[in-house]
Write a protein that holds these residues in place. Structure first.
Motif, PDB file in Angstrom:
ATOM      1  N   SER A 140       0.825  -1.206   0.000  1.00 34.26           N
ATOM      2  CA  SER A 140       0.000   0.000   0.000  1.00 34.26           C
ATOM      3  C   SER A 140       0.861   1.259   0.000  1.00 34.26           C
ATOM      4  CB  SER A 140      -0.927  -0.020   1.219  1.00 34.26           C
ATOM      5  OG  SER A 140      -1.672   1.169   1.294  1.00 34.26           O
ATOM      6  N   ARG A 141       1.956   1.229   0.767  1.00 33.15           N
ATOM      7  CA  ARG A 141       2.832   2.405   0.831  1.00 33.15           C
ATOM      8  C   ARG A 141       3.385   2.734  -0.549  1.00 33.15           C
ATOM      9  NH1 ARG A 141       8.216   3.532   2.725  1.00 33.15           N
ATOM     10  NH2 ARG A 141       8.647   1.396   3.337  1.00 33.15           N
ATOM     11  N   PHE A 142       3.607   1.714  -1.340  1.00 34.19           N
ATOM     12  CA  PHE A 142       4.111   1.932  -2.693  1.00 34.19           C
ATOM     13  C   PHE A 142       2.978   1.888  -3.728  1.00 34.19           C
ATOM     14  CE2 PHE A 142       8.040   1.331  -0.552  1.00 34.19           C
ATOM     15  CZ  PHE A 142       9.004   1.942  -1.323  1.00 34.19           C
ATOM     16  N   ASN A 143       1.747   1.975  -3.239  1.00 36.66           N
ATOM     17  CA  ASN A 143       0.582   2.099  -4.118  1.00 36.66           C
ATOM     18  C   ASN A 143       0.346   0.898  -5.021  1.00 36.66           C
ATOM     19  OD1 ASN A 143      -0.554   4.944  -3.653  1.00 36.66           O
ATOM     20  ND2 ASN A 143       1.650   5.300  -3.829  1.00 36.66           N
ATOM     21  N   TYR A 144       0.727  -0.278  -4.563  1.00 38.68           N
ATOM     22  CA  TYR A 144       0.294  -1.504  -5.232  1.00 38.68           C
ATOM     23  C   TYR A 144      -1.042  -1.918  -4.615  1.00 38.68           C
ATOM     24  CZ  TYR A 144       4.960  -2.029  -7.245  1.00 38.68           C
ATOM     25  OH  TYR A 144       6.118  -1.837  -7.959  1.00 38.68           O
ATOM     26  N   GLY A 145      -1.918  -2.431  -5.471  1.00 41.70           N
ATOM     27  CA  GLY A 145      -3.200  -2.904  -4.969  1.00 41.70           C
ATOM     28  C   GLY A 145      -4.193  -1.802  -4.671  1.00 41.70           C
ATOM     29  N   VAL A 146      -3.866  -0.577  -5.010  1.00 38.32           N
ATOM     30  CA  VAL A 146      -4.791   0.534  -4.777  1.00 38.32           C
ATOM     31  C   VAL A 146      -5.783   0.628  -5.937  1.00 38.32           C
ATOM     32  CG1 VAL A 146      -4.987   3.027  -4.474  1.00 38.32           C
ATOM     33  CG2 VAL A 146      -3.087   1.770  -3.407  1.00 38.32           C
ATOM     34  N   PHE A 147      -5.252   0.611  -7.136  1.00 36.90           N
ATOM     35  CA  PHE A 147      -6.074   0.479  -8.334  1.00 36.90           C
ATOM     36  C   PHE A 147      -5.611  -0.779  -9.073  1.00 36.90           C
ATOM     37  CE2 PHE A 147      -6.126   5.077  -7.449  1.00 36.90           C
ATOM     38  CZ  PHE A 147      -7.497   5.270  -7.362  1.00 36.90           C
ATOM     39  N   SER A 148      -6.302  -1.113 -10.145  1.00 35.40           N
ATOM     40  CA  SER A 148      -5.983  -2.377 -10.829  1.00 35.40           C
ATOM     41  C   SER A 148      -4.656  -2.330 -11.572  1.00 35.40           C
ATOM     42  CB  SER A 148      -7.116  -2.739 -11.786  1.00 35.40           C
ATOM     43  OG  SER A 148      -8.284  -3.036 -11.043  1.00 35.40           O
ATOM     44  N   ALA A 149      -4.153  -1.158 -11.823  1.00 28.72           N
ATOM     45  CA  ALA A 149      -2.767  -0.965 -12.236  1.00 28.72           C
ATOM     46  C   ALA A 149      -2.269   0.237 -11.442  1.00 28.72           C
ATOM     47  CB  ALA A 149      -2.647  -0.717 -13.732  1.00 28.72           C
ATOM     48  N   ARG A 150      -0.964   0.414 -11.418  1.00 30.55           N
ATOM     49  CA  ARG A 150      -0.384   1.385 -10.494  1.00 30.55           C
ATOM     50  C   ARG A 150      -0.414   2.804 -11.091  1.00 30.55           C
ATOM     51  NH1 ARG A 150       5.559   1.411  -8.948  1.00 30.55           N
ATOM     52  NH2 ARG A 150       5.674   2.162  -6.805  1.00 30.55           N
ATOM     53  N   THR A 151      -1.602   3.244 -11.435  1.00 27.38           N
ATOM     54  CA  THR A 151      -1.737   4.547 -12.073  1.00 27.38           C
ATOM     55  C   THR A 151      -1.792   5.691 -11.070  1.00 27.38           C
ATOM     56  OG1 THR A 151      -4.131   4.322 -11.995  1.00 27.38           O
ATOM     57  CG2 THR A 151      -3.033   3.605 -14.020  1.00 27.38           C
ATOM     58  N   GLY A 152      -2.051   5.401  -9.806  1.00 27.09           N
ATOM     59  CA  GLY A 152      -2.417   6.470  -8.902  1.00 27.09           C
ATOM     60  C   GLY A 152      -3.803   6.964  -9.285  1.00 27.09           C
ATOM     61  N   ASN A 153      -4.197   8.062  -8.672  1.00 24.66           N
ATOM     62  CA  ASN A 153      -5.524   8.600  -8.977  1.00 24.66           C
ATOM     63  C   ASN A 153      -5.564   9.174 -10.390  1.00 24.66           C
ATOM     64  OD1 ASN A 153      -6.898   8.285  -6.344  1.00 24.66           O
ATOM     65  ND2 ASN A 153      -5.254   9.624  -5.644  1.00 24.66           N
ATOM     66  N   ILE A 154      -6.618   8.865 -11.116  1.00 26.23           N
ATOM     67  CA  ILE A 154      -6.870   9.467 -12.423  1.00 26.23           C
ATOM     68  C   ILE A 154      -8.071  10.382 -12.221  1.00 26.23           C
ATOM     69  CG2 ILE A 154      -7.437   9.051 -14.832  1.00 26.23           C
ATOM     70  CD1 ILE A 154      -6.249   6.244 -14.553  1.00 26.23           C
ATOM     71  N   TYR A 155      -7.806  11.669 -12.121  1.00 24.92           N
ATOM     72  CA  TYR A 155      -8.873  12.580 -11.698  1.00 24.92           C
ATOM     73  C   TYR A 155      -9.799  12.999 -12.823  1.00 24.92           C
ATOM     74  CZ  TYR A 155      -6.594  13.144  -7.153  1.00 24.92           C
ATOM     75  OH  TYR A 155      -6.068  12.920  -5.912  1.00 24.92           O
ATOM     76  N   SER A 156      -9.271  13.160 -14.021  1.00 24.51           N
ATOM     77  CA  SER A 156     -10.079  13.739 -15.099  1.00 24.51           C
ATOM     78  C   SER A 156     -10.295  12.731 -16.223  1.00 24.51           C
ATOM     79  CB  SER A 156      -9.399  14.986 -15.655  1.00 24.51           C
ATOM     80  OG  SER A 156      -8.198  14.638 -16.319  1.00 24.51           O
ATOM     81  N   ALA A 157     -11.313  13.016 -17.031  1.00 24.23           N
ATOM     82  CA  ALA A 157     -11.568  12.158 -18.185  1.00 24.23           C
ATOM     83  C   ALA A 157     -10.425  12.258 -19.194  1.00 24.23           C
ATOM     84  CB  ALA A 157     -12.892  12.552 -18.836  1.00 24.23           C
ATOM     85  N   LYS A 158      -9.811  13.439 -19.267  1.00 26.85           N
ATOM     86  CA  LYS A 158      -8.688  13.572 -20.200  1.00 26.85           C
ATOM     87  C   LYS A 158      -7.506  12.713 -19.743  1.00 26.85           C
ATOM     88  CE  LYS A 158      -5.743  16.518 -22.885  1.00 26.85           C
ATOM     89  NZ  LYS A 158      -5.583  17.794 -23.564  1.00 26.85           N
ATOM     90  N   ALA A 159      -7.272  12.674 -18.448  1.00 24.32           N
ATOM     91  CA  ALA A 159      -6.187  11.827 -17.951  1.00 24.32           C
ATOM     92  C   ALA A 159      -6.477  10.350 -18.250  1.00 24.32           C
ATOM     93  CB  ALA A 159      -6.000  12.045 -16.454  1.00 24.32           C
ATOM     94  N   LEU A 160      -7.741   9.961 -18.105  1.00 25.28           N
ATOM     95  CA  LEU A 160      -8.095   8.580 -18.463  1.00 25.28           C
ATOM     96  C   LEU A 160      -7.809   8.324 -19.937  1.00 25.28           C
ATOM     97  CD1 LEU A 160      -9.478   5.811 -17.945  1.00 25.28           C
ATOM     98  CD2 LEU A 160     -11.644   6.923 -18.568  1.00 25.28           C
ATOM     99  N   LEU A 161      -8.193   9.274 -20.772  1.00 28.10           N
ATOM    100  CA  LEU A 161      -7.956   9.107 -22.209  1.00 28.10           C
ATOM    101  C   LEU A 161      -6.465   8.935 -22.491  1.00 28.10           C
ATOM    102  CD1 LEU A 161      -8.847   9.156 -25.171  1.00 28.10           C
ATOM    103  CD2 LEU A 161      -8.830  11.668 -25.058  1.00 28.10           C
ATOM    104  N   GLN A 162      -5.643   9.719 -21.799  1.00 29.50           N
ATOM    105  CA  GLN A 162      -4.192   9.590 -21.997  1.00 29.50           C
ATOM    106  C   GLN A 162      -3.702   8.191 -21.638  1.00 29.50           C
ATOM    107  OE1 GLN A 162      -2.741  14.203 -21.153  1.00 29.50           O
ATOM    108  NE2 GLN A 162      -2.372  12.645 -19.616  1.00 29.50           N
ATOM    109  N   TRP A 163      -4.127   7.714 -20.471  1.00 30.31           N
ATOM    110  CA  TRP A 163      -3.691   6.377 -20.050  1.00 30.31           C
ATOM    111  C   TRP A 163      -4.128   5.323 -21.061  1.00 30.31           C
ATOM    112  CZ3 TRP A 163      -0.133   4.989 -16.695  1.00 30.31           C
ATOM    113  CH2 TRP A 163       0.206   5.853 -15.665  1.00 30.31           C
TER     114      TRP A 163
END
Lengths: 256, 364
Positions: free
Chosen positions: B80-103
């Motif tokens: 958790s400290r290294f942000n594994y298992g927080v999301f399904s890949a280690r993207t960190g928070n994706i706040y905007s729809a544009k950021a999602l599109l980039q990923w």
């Protein structure tokens, strides 16, 4: 004359074989008693009311030359835990094998994972709990600790090692963890003498393992025993330990 | 006389659905458009609040897919400290729809991610997930290699999931003027250096957010035609706004846009559903009772309430009655991990939120 107890497991046999070591301690005014329990019995030693309680007092009495079934700590100025079921070689190989799977991940994560693995390994070592119990009850005494010697060089062990550099890093980190644990408790720490290591510093030189003997009966270990060391190794360790014992303050780093 | 309101259910009327009942006994807030079966592979991404959905899924025995588990032998705390298992890949928070599109574009090879790295005190940070390593990376090369692993994992999430959950969080964003890409946070906050000649503030319009989201979902569906999409909107207000307005006004704009887009897309696309986490926390009938005293972060009881409605919807039971198996660690794409139950990390305070760094820049 100061009284020293060197307590441990089967590795005491190497020290007991060292005639030079025994003479040096005696000449320096130290009365040395060996005490402990071999193999799976060592983890069953407990502390109670000023004594270390042996799970097999008759065998512990043999080790101590007939003097102690259970060990009265008040009889000693210095307690030296030698080995204490802290075998590094196999644990390091296991941890190193796990660490190789993390190769693609960041260095910071790998370091944190390594430290965690070592902390978990140490947490399960009975020597730590035993020393903590002794030092809590008798903080006035002097304590020294050393892990088991590294396994003597042998093909079967080396065949398990895919990354010798990584294994060395793991071993160094394990020694550092033990030393830090000891430092924070005022316990002297002795790390295996570099001169006893084989090339690559992953194992003990095989010359220190041939003709090792069992602690209780004095019988030879089988030839394929690469875990126990012989009297030559005992000579090196006893000389180092004497230096450590004679130092005016708790040693803060390895003598070896 | 017959008219369309005559036969509507109680949930359609404010008096019977809200005024006449204890708000905590509100029911029928969400009827899923698609069934969610326990063996459906679910991936979760988005803003901070999305993390609650993955935890609830795991706790109730659903198959949450972790395509970047890190290591299966380390503790949950370290992962958790290294942000594994927080999301399904280690993207960190994706706040905007544009950021999602980039990923999505980067992971599917539709565009090349920038090699920009943010430096601070000799450590290197990823502009698109600046808090992913607690103390940064040792080098820019290590950071880029790590990002590529995440892009590969993100692509697997797209290809292997049955349900893609995305929580929309913000409309405000900072972009690189020359490259046209959006950052996860404003340069110079977590790390990096703010340069007014290179960085520009954007507050996306409804049309822009919808365009970004629809582009992203189109690419996802093209890669995986069977995947269903579940959209949510985070009920967490903005930590700070750069729009020159009161943060309450900016929050209302941001959430209104995101809610409108989520509704428009889910109404228009058969394979997209919307779960009303936003309404469950913010509706006037709940009187703000689910917020912490700062009236921004959602208290644990609020999260539980939202998730009870989520699980009620997917399991077809009344809220709060879905079985809690508390054994469903993430279903790894890699060999099965041996790790602590998901419940061990279920404290709301564990939620990772890079946006909160902005709070440190408040002068008062």
């Amino acid at each position: 004359m100061s009284k020293i107890c060197i307590l441990g497991n089967s590795h005491l046999g190497a020290l007991a074989q060292s005639e030079a070591g025994a003479k040096a301690f005696e000449a320096a005014g130290h009365d040395v008693v060996y005490w402990g329990a071999a193999g799976t019995l060592f983890p069953k030693i407990t502390y109670k009311d000023g004594r270390l309680i042996s799970p097999a007092p008759s065998r512990s009495r043999i080790i101590s030359g007939g003097r102690y079934g259970h060990l009265d700590l008040d009889d000693f100025d210095t307690l030296l835990v030698y080995g204490g079921s802290v075998p590094l070689s196999n644990a390091a190989a296991r941890i190193a094998a796990r660490m190789t799977t993390l190769a693609p991940l960041s260095g910071a994560f790998r370091t944190a994972a390594l430290n965690e693995q070592i902390a978990l390994w140490w947490q399960d070592r009975p020597a730590g709990a035993l020393m903590q119990a002794m030092i809590d009850a008798h903080p006035e005494k002097r304590y020294i600790f050393t892990p088991d010697p590294l396994m003597a060089r042998n093909d079967a062990y080396l065949a398990r090692i895919s990354d010798p550099v990584l294994l060395r890093q793991v071993l160094d980190a394990m020694y550092m963890h033990c030393q830090t644990w000891c430092d924070t408790r005022g316990i002297g720490f002795y790390r295996q003498n570099e001169h006893t290591l084989a090339e690559g510093r992953l194992t003990t030189h095989p010359s220190f393992s041939t003709n090792s003997v069992k602690m209780e009966k004095g019988e030879a270990h089988p030839d394929e025993d690469f875990v126990h060391m012989n009297g030559s190794y005992g000579d090196v360790v006893m000389a180092d330990l004497l230096t450590l014992v004679q130092s005016p303050e708790q040693a803060v780093r390895a003598a070896g | 006389m017959s008219h369309p309101y005559r036969d509507l259910p109680p949930a359609a009327f404010w008096r019977t659905a809200v005024s006449d009942i204890n708000p905590l006994e509100t029911t029928d807030l969400w009827t899923p458009r698609h069934d969610l079966k326990p063996d459906d592979q679910v991936v979760t991404f988005g803003s901070c609040f999305a993390q609650h959905i993955s935890r609830a899924l795991r706790r109730h025995g659903f198959s949450w897919l972790d395509c970047e588990p890190g290591a299966d032998f380390v503790s949950e705390a370290l992962r958790s400290r290294f942000n594994y298992g927080v999301f399904s890949a280690r993207t960190g928070n994706i706040y905007s729809a544009k950021a999602l599109l980039q990923w999505v574009q980067w992971s599917l090879g539709q565009a090349t991610p920038p090699d920009e790295a943010w430096e601070r005190k000799g450590r290197y940070y990823d502009p698109f997930r600046p808090a992913i390593e607690p103390d940064g990376f040792a080098s820019a090369a290590e950071m880029l290699a790590s990002r590529q692993q995440t892009l590969d994992a993100f692509a697997r999430c797209i290809r292997e999931s049955d349900v893609f959950v995305f929580t929309l969080g913000l409309t405000e964003s900072w972009e690189n003027i020359a490259g046209g890409y959006t950052y996860a946070t404003c340069p110079g906050t977590n790390a990096g250096t703010f340069d007014p000649d290179s960085h520009v503030f954007r507050n996306y319009t409804c049309a822009e957010v919808q365009d970004h989201l629809e582009q992203a979902l189109t690419l996802i569906r093209a890669e995986n035609p069977k995947v269903r999409i579940l959209l949510t909107v985070s009920p967490v207000p903005l930590t700070a706004t750069a729009a020159g307005k009161h943060v309450v006004v900016s929050t209302t704009y941001s959430k209104s846009v995101l809610r409108a887009v989520a509704g428009a897309v889910s109404d228009a696309w058969d394979h997209v559903d919307y779960f009303p986490s936003y309404e469950i926390i913010t509706a006037p009938s709940f009187r703000g009772m689910f917020y912490d005293p700062n009236m921004r972060t959602v208290a644990g009881r609020g999260v539980d309430f939202v998730m009870s409605h989520f699980m009620a919807g997917v399991s077809g039971t009344a809220p709060g009655t879905a079985p809690d198996v508390t054994e469903g660690a993430a279903k790894p794409a890699a060999p099965p991990p041996d790790r602590a139950p998901a419940g061990a990390l279920d404290e709301p305070d564990d939620i990772k939120c890079e946006e909160q760094i902005l709070e440190a820049f408040a002068r008062h």
